[in-house]
Design a protein around this motif. Structure first.
Motif, short mmCIF file in Angstrom:
data_model
loop_
_atom_site.label_atom_id
_atom_site.label_comp_id
_atom_site.label_asym_id
_atom_site.label_seq_id
_atom_site.Cartn_x
_atom_site.Cartn_y
_atom_site.Cartn_z
N ALA A 23 84.97 61.40 93.60
CA ALA A 23 85.97 61.82 94.58
C ALA A 23 87.04 60.75 94.76
O ALA A 23 88.23 61.07 94.95
N LEU A 24 86.65 59.49 94.69
CA LEU A 24 87.63 58.40 94.78
C LEU A 24 88.59 58.43 93.60
O LEU A 24 89.81 58.26 93.77
N ALA A 25 88.06 58.66 92.41
CA ALA A 25 88.92 58.77 91.23
C ALA A 25 89.88 59.95 91.35
O ALA A 25 91.04 59.86 90.96
N THR A 26 89.39 61.05 91.92
CA THR A 26 90.25 62.22 92.11
C THR A 26 91.41 61.89 93.04
O THR A 26 92.55 62.31 92.81
N THR A 27 91.13 61.14 94.09
CA THR A 27 92.18 60.79 95.05
C THR A 27 93.22 59.86 94.44
O THR A 27 94.42 59.98 94.73
N ILE A 28 92.80 58.96 93.58
CA ILE A 28 93.71 57.96 93.02
C ILE A 28 94.48 58.50 91.82
O ILE A 28 95.65 58.17 91.62
N MET A 29 93.86 59.34 91.03
CA MET A 29 94.48 59.82 89.78
C MET A 29 95.80 60.55 90.04
O MET A 29 95.89 61.35 90.98
N PRO A 30 96.80 60.30 89.20
CA PRO A 30 98.07 61.02 89.35
C PRO A 30 98.13 62.35 88.60
O PRO A 30 99.18 62.99 88.54
N GLN A 31 97.01 62.76 88.02
CA GLN A 31 97.00 63.98 87.20
C GLN A 31 96.50 65.20 87.96
O GLN A 31 95.67 65.96 87.47
N TRP A 32 96.96 65.40 89.19
CA TRP A 32 96.59 66.61 89.90
C TRP A 32 97.26 67.84 89.26
O TRP A 32 96.64 68.87 89.08
N LEU A 33 98.52 67.69 88.92
CA LEU A 33 99.26 68.74 88.25
C LEU A 33 99.98 68.14 87.05
O LEU A 33 100.38 66.97 87.08
N ALA A 34 100.17 68.93 86.02
CA ALA A 34 100.84 68.48 84.80
C ALA A 34 101.86 69.53 84.37
O ALA A 34 101.65 70.73 84.58
N MET A 35 102.94 69.06 83.77
CA MET A 35 103.99 69.98 83.32
C MET A 35 104.66 69.39 82.08
O MET A 35 104.97 68.20 82.03
N SER A 36 104.87 70.24 81.10
CA SER A 36 105.61 69.87 79.89
C SER A 36 106.68 70.93 79.65
O SER A 36 106.49 72.11 79.94
N THR A 37 107.80 70.48 79.11
CA THR A 37 108.93 71.38 78.88
C THR A 37 109.21 71.51 77.39
O THR A 37 108.98 70.57 76.61
N ALA A 38 109.71 72.67 77.00
CA ALA A 38 110.06 72.89 75.61
C ALA A 38 111.36 72.20 75.25
O ALA A 38 111.61 71.87 74.08
N LEU A 39 112.19 71.94 76.25
CA LEU A 39 113.46 71.27 75.98
C LEU A 39 113.26 69.81 75.63
O LEU A 39 114.02 69.24 74.84
N LEU A 40 112.25 69.20 76.20
CA LEU A 40 111.97 67.79 75.94
C LEU A 40 110.48 67.65 75.67
O LEU A 40 109.68 67.33 76.56
N ALA A 41 110.12 67.93 74.42
CA ALA A 41 108.70 68.01 74.08
C ALA A 41 108.03 66.66 74.03
O ALA A 41 106.79 66.58 74.08
N ILE A 42 108.78 65.58 73.92
CA ILE A 42 108.16 64.26 73.79
C ILE A 42 107.74 63.71 75.15
O ILE A 42 107.10 62.67 75.22
N GLU A 43 108.09 64.37 76.23
CA GLU A 43 107.75 63.90 77.56
C GLU A 43 107.02 64.99 78.34
O GLU A 43 107.25 66.18 78.15
#
Length: 220
Positions: A23-43
């Motif tokens: 639960a502590l790792a869940t609170t600290i981690m910045p990966q709650w949501l993720a998003m990638s775009t087709a316009l800028l696939a490298i990011e």
């Protein structure tokens, strides 16, 4: 002490500690949501409770904390509050449960066993409440993400947020907190099993001795 109860409490406290770290790792981690775009696939972009990050394919990662608390979405504020309360309650439950373990030499005296049982019971209940408090924000954020992902009013070309690793970690941590609390409570229930047979046998032996001594006195 019953070996089953001892095994349950040891397993419970170990799962308790692992679930709290999860639960502590869940609170600290910045990966709650993720998003990638087709316009800028490298990011790709990642959203957490405390910061947002930009991840590049070459291995670079740049994170930035939120500038203002008032400007945060209600989802983030809601998740922050519940996760912090869950962590505090879970840690308090662990600290309360440890003196109640059979292998810990504490709570001596006439009512020591009863005190240990109460401490474990309270710690187990705290663990289950902490698990529920951990599952609520994770499930709520996941629910809102699904609704926004399938929102028909948003054009298909607009990128959408998806589930991050922290959500799955939060589900595991919340479920393990529930299991740990349940194990501690079950160990207390095993200890509370009465032993009427031994008590009845002892009373019967005492009564038999009294009857025999009375008969001898009458005979004399």
């Amino acid at each position: 002490m019953d070996q089953c109860a001892c095994a349950l409490e040891m397993l419970g406290i170990l799962v308790y500690a692992g679930a709290w770290l999860c639960a502590l790792a869940t609170t600290i981690m910045p990966q709650w949501l993720a998003m990638s775009t087709a316009l800028l696939a490298i990011e790709s972009y990642e959203l957490g409770l405390w910061e947002t990050c930009v991840v590049q394919e070459i291995g670079g990662m740049e994170c930035r904390s939120y500038d203002s608390l008032l400007g945060l979405d209600h989802d983030i504020k809601f998740a922050r509050i519940f996760m912090c309360i869950s962590l505090a309650l879970g840690l308090l439950g662990i600290l309360v449960s440890i003196p109640g373990l059979y292998l810990v030499n504490s709570c001596g005296g006439q009512g020591g066993k009863r005190t240990k049982r109460i401490l474990k019971m309270v710690g187990g209940i705290m663990g289950m409440v902490a698990g529920v408090l951990c599952l609520i924000p994770v499930s709520y954020v996941a629910h809102m993400t699904v609704l926004r992902f399938f929102d028909e009013t948003v054009p298909d070309v607009v990128p959408r947020w998806e589930f991050g690793d922290a959500l799955f970690c939060g589900w595991v941590g919340g479920f393990l907190l529930l299991v740990a609390g349940l194990l501690l409570v079950l160990s207390c229930v095993c200890l509370e099993t009465p032993e009427p047979q031994h008590e009845f046998q002892r009373r019967y032996e005492v009564r038999s001795i009294e009857d025999s001594s009375r008969k001898r006195a009458e005979y004399v």
